[in-house]
Design an enzyme around this catalytic site. Structure first.
Site, PDB file in Angstrom:
ATOM      1  N   ASP A  30      41.598  44.100  48.424  1.00  0.00           N
ATOM      2  CA  ASP A  30      42.936  43.554  48.185  1.00  0.00           C
ATOM      3  C   ASP A  30      43.887  44.707  47.856  1.00  0.00           C
ATOM      4  OD1 ASP A  30      44.033  40.469  47.245  1.00  0.00           O
ATOM      5  OD2 ASP A  30      45.228  42.229  46.704  1.00  0.00           O
ATOM      6  N   ASN A  87      42.776  30.039  46.812  1.00  0.00           N
ATOM      7  CA  ASN A  87      44.059  29.435  46.470  1.00  0.00           C
ATOM      8  C   ASN A  87      44.507  28.542  47.614  1.00  0.00           C
ATOM      9  OD1 ASN A  87      44.250  30.849  44.021  1.00  0.00           O
ATOM     10  ND2 ASN A  87      45.100  32.650  45.041  1.00  0.00           N
ATOM     11  N   GLN A  94      48.931  30.068  46.954  1.00  0.00           N
ATOM     12  CA  GLN A  94      48.488  30.711  48.198  1.00  0.00           C
ATOM     13  C   GLN A  94      49.701  31.385  48.825  1.00  0.00           C
ATOM     14  OE1 GLN A  94      46.857  28.026  51.144  1.00  0.00           O
ATOM     15  NE2 GLN A  94      46.242  29.690  52.499  1.00  0.00           N
ATOM     16  N   VAL A  96      49.277  33.738  51.530  1.00  0.00           N
ATOM     17  CA  VAL A  96      48.973  34.054  52.935  1.00  0.00           C
ATOM     18  C   VAL A  96      48.309  32.827  53.557  1.00  0.00           C
ATOM     19  CG1 VAL A  96      47.751  35.587  54.521  1.00  0.00           C
ATOM     20  CG2 VAL A  96      48.664  36.512  52.379  1.00  0.00           C
ATOM     21  N   HIS A 100      41.247  32.339  52.970  1.00  0.00           N
ATOM     22  CA  HIS A 100      40.571  33.565  52.508  1.00  0.00           C
ATOM     23  C   HIS A 100      39.955  33.313  51.154  1.00  0.00           C
ATOM     24  CE1 HIS A 100      44.779  33.687  51.208  1.00  0.00           C
ATOM     25  NE2 HIS A 100      44.365  34.312  50.121  1.00  0.00           N
ATOM     26  N   HIS A 102      38.844  35.174  47.667  1.00  0.00           N
ATOM     27  CA  HIS A 102      38.921  36.383  46.845  1.00  0.00           C
ATOM     28  C   HIS A 102      37.556  36.537  46.165  1.00  0.00           C
ATOM     29  CE1 HIS A 102      43.487  36.549  46.442  1.00  0.00           C
ATOM     30  NE2 HIS A 102      43.320  35.311  46.872  1.00  0.00           N
TER      31      HIS A 102
END
Ligand code: AMP
Length: 114
Positions: A30, A87, A94, A96, A100, A102
């Protein structure tokens, strides 16, 4: 669906610090880490968000989560544990619109999350 920064990373059009890649997922550090280890894992077959999992192929979903677990192991996080965050939408923060996970590790997490 509009291209996100993660589409661009996957296409090789934007740089990323890649830590793992195979046929199914791409994992990279990240850019704004929230823990000593903070890795983002995306499925190569795009899913917009957690809600869209309802319309997604079960094999793709299973593979994604299995690979998140494998990436965490490859980061040597199994012994002390880690946190997985997905998220979703505005309240989930969220930012993006590309599903995904994390992976956060190498520090003690707290609960409840912020
Ligand atoms: P989320 O808020 O769950 O959508 O998470 C998006 C994450 O992507 C944030 O933690 C960002 O720091 C991270 N991020 C955004 N752009 C990049 C990038 N170019 N390379 C790596 N991570 C990024």
């Amino acid at each position: 669906m509009e291209d996100t920064i993660f589409d661009k990373i996957l296409a090789g059009d934007s740089p990323a610090d890649i830590v793992y890649e195979d046929d199914y997922v791409l994992a990279f550090n990240d850019i704004n880490p929230q823990a000593p280890v903070h890795v983002i894992v995306i499925p190569k077959k795009k899913i917009r968000d957690f809600i869209k999992l309802q319309e997604s192929d079960l094999q793709d979903i299973g593979l994604f989560f299995q690979m998140v677990s494998k990436v965490a192991s490859s980061l040597k996080l199994d012994k002390d544990g880690y946190r997985i965050i997905l998220n979703c939408g505005k309240n989930g923060q969220q930012t993006v619109e590309y599903l995904h996970a994390h992976i956060l590790g190498e520090r003690q997490m707290s609960w409840p999350p912020g």
